[in-house]
Design a protein around this motif. Structure first.
Motif, PDB file in Angstrom:
ATOM      1  N   LYS A 150     -12.700 -38.425 -20.082  1.00  0.00           N
ATOM      2  CA  LYS A 150     -14.239 -38.955 -19.429  1.00  0.00           C
ATOM      3  C   LYS A 150     -14.051 -38.985 -17.947  1.00  0.00           C
ATOM      4  N   LEU A 151     -12.892 -39.608 -17.428  1.00  0.00           N
ATOM      5  CA  LEU A 151     -12.792 -39.615 -16.028  1.00  0.00           C
ATOM      6  C   LEU A 151     -12.858 -38.143 -15.353  1.00  0.00           C
ATOM      7  N   PHE A 152     -12.258 -37.191 -15.936  1.00  0.00           N
ATOM      8  CA  PHE A 152     -12.294 -35.620 -15.204  1.00  0.00           C
ATOM      9  C   PHE A 152     -13.648 -35.184 -15.336  1.00  0.00           C
ATOM     10  N   MET A 153     -14.397 -35.411 -16.514  1.00  0.00           N
ATOM     11  CA  MET A 153     -15.501 -34.756 -16.775  1.00  0.00           C
ATOM     12  C   MET A 153     -16.534 -35.433 -16.066  1.00  0.00           C
ATOM     13  N   LEU A 182     -25.213 -33.850 -24.777  1.00  0.00           N
ATOM     14  CA  LEU A 182     -24.647 -33.551 -26.193  1.00  0.00           C
ATOM     15  C   LEU A 182     -23.227 -34.431 -26.507  1.00  0.00           C
ATOM     16  N   ALA A 183     -22.425 -34.805 -25.422  1.00  0.00           N
ATOM     17  CA  ALA A 183     -21.355 -35.355 -25.560  1.00  0.00           C
ATOM     18  C   ALA A 183     -21.635 -36.971 -25.940  1.00  0.00           C
ATOM     19  N   VAL A 184     -22.570 -37.350 -25.230  1.00  0.00           N
ATOM     20  CA  VAL A 184     -22.991 -38.855 -25.363  1.00  0.00           C
ATOM     21  C   VAL A 184     -23.284 -38.734 -26.859  1.00  0.00           C
ATOM     22  N   THR A 229     -15.994 -36.894 -13.184  1.00  0.00           N
ATOM     23  CA  THR A 229     -15.844 -36.589 -11.771  1.00  0.00           C
ATOM     24  C   THR A 229     -16.356 -35.468 -11.543  1.00  0.00           C
ATOM     25  N   SER A 230     -16.115 -34.182 -12.236  1.00  0.00           N
ATOM     26  CA  SER A 230     -16.704 -33.105 -12.237  1.00  0.00           C
ATOM     27  C   SER A 230     -18.070 -32.796 -12.185  1.00  0.00           C
ATOM     28  N   TYR A 231     -18.693 -33.625 -13.219  1.00  0.00           N
ATOM     29  CA  TYR A 231     -20.348 -33.707 -13.362  1.00  0.00           C
ATOM     30  C   TYR A 231     -20.886 -34.100 -11.963  1.00  0.00           C
ATOM     31  N   ALA A 232     -20.287 -35.213 -11.458  1.00  0.00           N
ATOM     32  CA  ALA A 232     -20.808 -35.898 -10.293  1.00  0.00           C
ATOM     33  C   ALA A 232     -20.808 -34.874  -8.997  1.00  0.00           C
ATOM     34  N   LEU A 233     -19.687 -34.212  -9.003  1.00  0.00           N
ATOM     35  CA  LEU A 233     -19.288 -33.266  -8.021  1.00  0.00           C
ATOM     36  C   LEU A 233     -20.313 -32.157  -8.100  1.00  0.00           C
ATOM     37  N   TYR A 234     -20.502 -31.487  -9.222  1.00  0.00           N
ATOM     38  CA  TYR A 234     -21.471 -30.420  -9.434  1.00  0.00           C
ATOM     39  C   TYR A 234     -22.683 -30.777  -8.900  1.00  0.00           C
ATOM     40  N   MET A 235     -23.227 -31.900  -9.317  1.00  0.00           N
ATOM     41  CA  MET A 235     -24.606 -32.403  -8.881  1.00  0.00           C
ATOM     42  C   MET A 235     -24.869 -32.929  -7.418  1.00  0.00           C
ATOM     43  N   VAL A 236     -23.773 -33.462  -6.777  1.00  0.00           N
ATOM     44  CA  VAL A 236     -23.665 -33.633  -5.433  1.00  0.00           C
ATOM     45  C   VAL A 236     -24.128 -32.241  -4.637  1.00  0.00           C
ATOM     46  N   ALA A 237     -23.198 -31.084  -5.190  1.00  0.00           N
ATOM     47  CA  ALA A 237     -23.104 -29.727  -4.534  1.00  0.00           C
ATOM     48  C   ALA A 237     -24.380 -29.143  -4.618  1.00  0.00           C
ATOM     49  N   THR A 238     -24.913 -29.213  -5.983  1.00  0.00           N
ATOM     50  CA  THR A 238     -26.317 -28.698  -6.412  1.00  0.00           C
ATOM     51  C   THR A 238     -27.331 -29.382  -5.378  1.00  0.00           C
ATOM     52  N   PHE A 239     -27.308 -30.572  -5.275  1.00  0.00           N
ATOM     53  CA  PHE A 239     -28.403 -31.137  -4.168  1.00  0.00           C
ATOM     54  C   PHE A 239     -28.165 -30.761  -2.893  1.00  0.00           C
ATOM     55  N   LEU A 240     -26.958 -30.480  -2.391  1.00  0.00           N
ATOM     56  CA  LEU A 240     -26.637 -30.159  -0.885  1.00  0.00           C
ATOM     57  C   LEU A 240     -27.121 -28.597  -0.805  1.00  0.00           C
ATOM     58  N   GLY A 241     -27.020 -28.113  -2.031  1.00  0.00           N
ATOM     59  CA  GLY A 241     -27.096 -26.532  -2.006  1.00  0.00           C
ATOM     60  C   GLY A 241     -28.690 -26.410  -1.815  1.00  0.00           C
ATOM     61  N   VAL A 242     -29.485 -27.181  -2.455  1.00  0.00           N
ATOM     62  CA  VAL A 242     -30.938 -27.099  -2.546  1.00  0.00           C
ATOM     63  C   VAL A 242     -31.488 -27.437  -1.120  1.00  0.00           C
ATOM     64  N   GLY A 290     -14.053 -28.359 -12.349  1.00  0.00           N
ATOM     65  CA  GLY A 290     -14.874 -27.950 -13.444  1.00  0.00           C
ATOM     66  C   GLY A 290     -14.044 -26.777 -14.190  1.00  0.00           C
ATOM     67  N   VAL A 291     -13.799 -25.745 -13.542  1.00  0.00           N
ATOM     68  CA  VAL A 291     -12.862 -24.705 -14.230  1.00  0.00           C
ATOM     69  C   VAL A 291     -11.885 -25.265 -15.080  1.00  0.00           C
ATOM     70  N   PHE A 292     -11.046 -26.322 -14.205  1.00  0.00           N
ATOM     71  CA  PHE A 292      -9.883 -26.804 -14.859  1.00  0.00           C
ATOM     72  C   PHE A 292     -10.160 -27.576 -16.144  1.00  0.00           C
ATOM     73  N   VAL A 293     -11.230 -28.426 -16.066  1.00  0.00           N
ATOM     74  CA  VAL A 293     -11.855 -29.118 -17.115  1.00  0.00           C
ATOM     75  C   VAL A 293     -12.240 -28.230 -18.348  1.00  0.00           C
ATOM     76  N   ALA A 294     -12.901 -27.198 -18.189  1.00  0.00           N
ATOM     77  CA  ALA A 294     -13.368 -26.259 -19.020  1.00  0.00           C
ATOM     78  C   ALA A 294     -12.056 -25.689 -19.815  1.00  0.00           C
ATOM     79  N   LEU A 295     -11.229 -24.925 -18.942  1.00  0.00           N
ATOM     80  CA  LEU A 295      -9.876 -24.648 -19.630  1.00  0.00           C
ATOM     81  C   LEU A 295      -9.139 -25.560 -20.288  1.00  0.00           C
ATOM     82  N   ARG A 296      -9.035 -26.840 -19.575  1.00  0.00           N
ATOM     83  CA  ARG A 296      -8.539 -27.881 -20.672  1.00  0.00           C
ATOM     84  C   ARG A 296      -9.140 -28.258 -22.113  1.00  0.00           C
ATOM     85  N   GLY A 297     -10.593 -28.135 -21.972  1.00  0.00           N
ATOM     86  CA  GLY A 297     -11.245 -28.310 -23.233  1.00  0.00           C
ATOM     87  C   GLY A 297     -10.933 -27.359 -24.239  1.00  0.00           C
TER      88      GLY A 297
END
Length: 156
Positions: free
Chosen positions: A127-130, A40-42, A132-145, A106-113
């Motif tokens: 863009k840098l913060f979002m 959506l941002a793109v 980075t947050s997205y990449a960290l969430y995806m890596v964490a999700t992959f590791l969680g699976v 992610g919480v910080f970026v959402a609050l900032r938004g």
């Protein structure tokens, strides 16, 4: 009654209890929402992006607070550092570390938004913060699976 229900058998065909299956599904939904929000941002649909990302952050945060922190404290933390190289201790600890970074950022970026942080903490380079947050969430999700599969679907 509720505790017995959520600790009862899950629905994904593994050895996981219901709460673990629900956690996995909710985290995967949040990952899909994060990806949808990115697209959506793109496409410059920034208001929709903001609310989709906010929903994803809320879902993710609730799962972490209700399930993951307690599970880590009960099952993993007592074995650190002694068992860090045994079983799923290492991958679970890595998942928790990266997931914690993703959650805080992610919480910080959402609050900032939503302009809910003090002016001195506001940033202009979204863009840098979002990203980075997205990449960290995806890596964490992959590791969680990986953790879910190793703990509940792997060999006994």
């Amino acid at each position: 009654m509720v505790i017995a229900l959520v600790r009862g058998p899950g629905f994904l065909g593994t050895r996981a209890p219901l709460y673990a299956d629900l956690s996995l599904i909710l985290i995967l939904i949040s990952a899909v929402l994060f990806t949808t929000g990115w697209r959506l941002a793109v496409g410059r649909h920034l208001e929709a992006h903001r609310w989709v990302q906010t929903a994803a952050v809320i879902i993710n945060t609730l799962v972490v607070l209700v399930v993951m922190i307690a599970s880590f404290i009960i099952y993993i933390l007592p074995g650190i550092p002694g068992k860090l190289l045994q079983g799923t201790y290492g991958i679970t600890t890595l998942h928790a570390f990266i997931g914690t970074l993703a959650l805080w950022l992610g919480v910080f970026v959402a609050l900032r938004g939503h302009e809910r942080v003090p002016r001195r903490l506001r940033f202009d380079n979204y863009k840098l913060f979002m990203r980075t947050s997205y990449a960290l969430y995806m890596v964490a999700t992959f590791l969680g699976v990986i953790v879910y599969v190793a703990v509940y679907a792997g060999p006994v």
